[in-house]
Design a protein around this motif. Structure first.
Motif, PDB file in Angstrom:
ATOM      1  N   LYS A  87       0.849  -1.193   0.000  1.00  0.00           N
ATOM      2  CA  LYS A  87       0.000   0.000   0.000  1.00  0.00           C
ATOM      3  C   LYS A  87       0.881   1.237   0.000  1.00  0.00           C
ATOM      4  O   LYS A  87       1.767   1.375   0.847  1.00  0.00           O
ATOM      5  CB  LYS A  87      -0.931  -0.004   1.205  1.00  0.00           C
ATOM      6  CG  LYS A  87      -1.924   1.159   1.217  1.00  0.00           C
ATOM      7  CD  LYS A  87      -2.954   0.995   2.313  1.00  0.00           C
ATOM      8  CE  LYS A  87      -3.906   2.181   2.375  1.00  0.00           C
ATOM      9  NZ  LYS A  87      -4.645   2.378   1.117  1.00  0.00           N
ATOM     10  N   PHE A  88       0.608   2.132  -0.945  1.00  0.00           N
ATOM     11  CA  PHE A  88       1.388   3.349  -1.103  1.00  0.00           C
ATOM     12  C   PHE A  88       0.418   4.519  -1.195  1.00  0.00           C
ATOM     13  O   PHE A  88      -0.206   4.737  -2.238  1.00  0.00           O
ATOM     14  CB  PHE A  88       2.262   3.263  -2.351  1.00  0.00           C
ATOM     15  CG  PHE A  88       3.133   2.027  -2.374  1.00  0.00           C
ATOM     16  CD1 PHE A  88       4.338   1.999  -1.696  1.00  0.00           C
ATOM     17  CD2 PHE A  88       2.706   0.883  -3.032  1.00  0.00           C
ATOM     18  CE1 PHE A  88       5.124   0.861  -1.695  1.00  0.00           C
ATOM     19  CE2 PHE A  88       3.491  -0.259  -3.047  1.00  0.00           C
ATOM     20  CZ  PHE A  88       4.713  -0.270  -2.381  1.00  0.00           C
ATOM     21  N   ASN A  89       0.271   5.243  -0.070  1.00  0.00           N
ATOM     22  CA  ASN A  89      -0.726   6.301   0.053  1.00  0.00           C
ATOM     23  C   ASN A  89      -2.107   5.711  -0.250  1.00  0.00           C
ATOM     24  O   ASN A  89      -2.522   4.784   0.419  1.00  0.00           O
ATOM     25  CB  ASN A  89      -0.376   7.477  -0.855  1.00  0.00           C
ATOM     26  CG  ASN A  89       0.944   8.121  -0.457  1.00  0.00           C
ATOM     27  OD1 ASN A  89       1.219   8.285   0.725  1.00  0.00           O
ATOM     28  ND2 ASN A  89       1.762   8.469  -1.439  1.00  0.00           N
ATOM     29  N   ASP A  90      -2.811   6.207  -1.264  1.00  0.00           N
ATOM     30  CA  ASP A  90      -4.153   5.716  -1.549  1.00  0.00           C
ATOM     31  C   ASP A  90      -4.173   4.532  -2.504  1.00  0.00           C
ATOM     32  O   ASP A  90      -5.251   4.001  -2.810  1.00  0.00           O
ATOM     33  CB  ASP A  90      -5.006   6.846  -2.145  1.00  0.00           C
ATOM     34  CG  ASP A  90      -5.255   7.968  -1.153  1.00  0.00           C
ATOM     35  OD1 ASP A  90      -5.296   7.685   0.057  1.00  0.00           O
ATOM     36  OD2 ASP A  90      -5.388   9.126  -1.584  1.00  0.00           O
ATOM     37  N   PHE A  91      -3.026   4.098  -2.971  1.00  0.00           N
ATOM     38  CA  PHE A  91      -2.948   2.996  -3.918  1.00  0.00           C
ATOM     39  C   PHE A  91      -2.521   1.702  -3.228  1.00  0.00           C
ATOM     40  O   PHE A  91      -1.651   1.711  -2.352  1.00  0.00           O
ATOM     41  CB  PHE A  91      -1.948   3.302  -5.040  1.00  0.00           C
ATOM     42  CG  PHE A  91      -2.454   4.270  -6.062  1.00  0.00           C
ATOM     43  CD1 PHE A  91      -3.207   3.842  -7.145  1.00  0.00           C
ATOM     44  CD2 PHE A  91      -2.180   5.625  -5.946  1.00  0.00           C
ATOM     45  CE1 PHE A  91      -3.685   4.736  -8.093  1.00  0.00           C
ATOM     46  CE2 PHE A  91      -2.644   6.534  -6.881  1.00  0.00           C
ATOM     47  CZ  PHE A  91      -3.400   6.081  -7.966  1.00  0.00           C
ATOM     48  N   THR A  92      -3.144   0.594  -3.638  1.00  0.00           N
ATOM     49  CA  THR A  92      -2.723  -0.741  -3.231  1.00  0.00           C
ATOM     50  C   THR A  92      -2.464  -1.556  -4.492  1.00  0.00           C
ATOM     51  O   THR A  92      -3.294  -1.567  -5.410  1.00  0.00           O
ATOM     52  CB  THR A  92      -3.795  -1.449  -2.390  1.00  0.00           C
ATOM     53  OG1 THR A  92      -4.089  -0.664  -1.232  1.00  0.00           O
ATOM     54  CG2 THR A  92      -3.324  -2.828  -1.958  1.00  0.00           C
ATOM     55  N   VAL A  93      -1.308  -2.214  -4.546  1.00  0.00           N
ATOM     56  CA  VAL A  93      -0.978  -3.060  -5.685  1.00  0.00           C
ATOM     57  C   VAL A  93      -0.648  -4.451  -5.155  1.00  0.00           C
ATOM     58  O   VAL A  93      -0.202  -4.619  -4.012  1.00  0.00           O
ATOM     59  CB  VAL A  93       0.202  -2.507  -6.498  1.00  0.00           C
ATOM     60  CG1 VAL A  93      -0.153  -1.168  -7.117  1.00  0.00           C
ATOM     61  CG2 VAL A  93       1.446  -2.366  -5.634  1.00  0.00           C
ATOM     62  N   GLY A  94      -0.889  -5.459  -5.977  1.00  0.00           N
ATOM     63  CA  GLY A  94      -0.609  -6.815  -5.539  1.00  0.00           C
ATOM     64  C   GLY A  94      -0.558  -7.791  -6.686  1.00  0.00           C
ATOM     65  O   GLY A  94      -1.038  -7.510  -7.792  1.00  0.00           O
TER      66      GLY A  94
END
Length: 372
Positions: free
Chosen positions: A158-165
């Motif tokens: 999670k990076f600020n308002d973004f989540t990547v996976g």
């Protein structure tokens, strides 16, 4: 009681004293009584205490985190599912059938190895209002309730308002299709067919306090059966060159007094000769009547390309009353309308509840849910 179960329960008891590792025991107990109309073969009414789900699925787990210094931590989760009506283990009798992984965590995210949820699961957490309830989207697509993979590596950050996976599995399912509702008998890890039973998924998610959106892709490979009886039921992916892929788009908006959410799952399933392409649309809303009482629901439509007679429409409405922060009483009603070549049951509570081809069905359930 199975020896492994005894070992796990002993471990849970011991975990309460392992403060250095921040071990946490957690779980959900959910049970209720359900009534279904138009159940075949006689078209009668079925009343039961379902095994699989209610408001959500009964489960118990152990998770922990150890600080390794320099911003690095070791993390782990062991989670088991079970049927509260009989005490039987879920996910085909696995001790840790829901999740079992260990890995490392830092500011850059989490990397873990073991048995995981795919990114399909994480992408729909906010857009699917009714979630894993007994009359949820899982009745229209079984993989929605069983998007887990064996032999896998997972990354989520999670990076600020973004989540990547992303996830990648070398052998996505070692359980036979018989004992497990989501089982497909696809262990993979084959020296003769490297592509057999592979899985991969990826997700990008954006969330603020008022709205959010997510996109994810999930692809499952099949394998070649070793004998005439060794079939990949129910998926039908009888070659590693065949795949079952889903593209998910979803979003939600938090208004002053109501949450609106919805999305679409576009599926391309090589395992079906007659219905390979479909779209599952869903739209839901949640309204807090009071601090204790919430009314929510979802309408969903499963449509097949060039097979309109197999389409189905699902409507679910729930009432949730909180007795406390951890204990909720609930009541829900679900109804399904099938096309002339479809007989999907409205209930995900267990086998043996389908209507006749083209038949409609209504289900009601009242129950209690407790979290610990």
């Amino acid at each position: 009681m199975k020896p492994l179960t005894l070992i796990f329960l002993a471990g849970l008891a011991a975990a309460g004293t392992v403060h250095a590792q921040n071990a946490t025991i957690y779980g959900t107990l959910d049970v209720g009584i359900e009534s279904l109309s138009n159940v075949q073969p006689a078209g009668g009414r079925l009343t039961r205490i379902p095994s699989n789900t209610g408001l959500t699925v009964s489960r118990m787990g152990l998770r922990g985190k150890e600080d390794l210094g320099a911003g690095l931590s070791a993390i782990y989760t062991l989670e088991m599912g079970f049927s509260l009506d009989t005490g039987a283990l879920g996910q085909g009798g696995r001790l840790f059938g829901r999740q079992s992984f260990v890995g490392l965590s830092g500011d850059w995210g989490d990397v873990t190895l073991g048995r995981h949820w795919t990114m399909r699961f994480w992408s729909m957490l906010d857009s699917d209002i009714v979630g894993p309830s007994i009359y949820g989207l899982g009745v229209l697509d079984n993989y929605i309730s069983n998007a887990r993979i064996d032999n896998s590596v997972s990354y989520k950050g999670k990076f600020n308002d973004f989540t990547v996976g992303a996830t990648y599995s070398l052998g996505r399912d070692t359980v036979n299709a018989g004992p497990s509702p989501g089982g497909t008998n696809c262990p993979g890890e084959s020296a003769t067919d490297a592509a057999a039973c592979r899985e991969w998924s990826a997700m990008v998610k954006y969330d603020t306090r008022t709205w959010g959106a997510a996109v994810a892709y999930d692809k499952l490979n099949g394998r070649t059966p070793s004998s005439a009886t060794d079939l990949l039921l129910p998926a039908g992916l009888t070659s590693s060159s065949k795949s079952d892929a889903r593209l998910m788009l979803g979003g939600h908006v938090n208004l002053t007094s109501v949450k609106l959410a919805g999305g679409v799952i576009r599926r391309n399933n090589d395992g079906s000769a007659t219905r390979p392409k479909s779209d599952l649309w869903y739209l839901g809303a949640s309204y807090p009547v009071s601090p204790a009482l919430t009314i929510d629901g979802t309408v969903a439509r499963l449509g097949y390309k060039n097979a309109a007679d197999a389409n189905a429409t699902l409507l679910t409405v729930r009432s949730l009353y909180k007795l406390s922060k951890r204990t909720t009483l609930y009541g829900m009603i679900g109804t399904i309308r099938n096309g002339s070549l479809s007989n999907i049951t409205v209930s995900g509570g267990g086998p043996g509840s389908n209507p006749a081809l083209g038949g409609s069905q209504t289900g009601t359930m009242v129950g209690i849910n407790h979290n610990f």
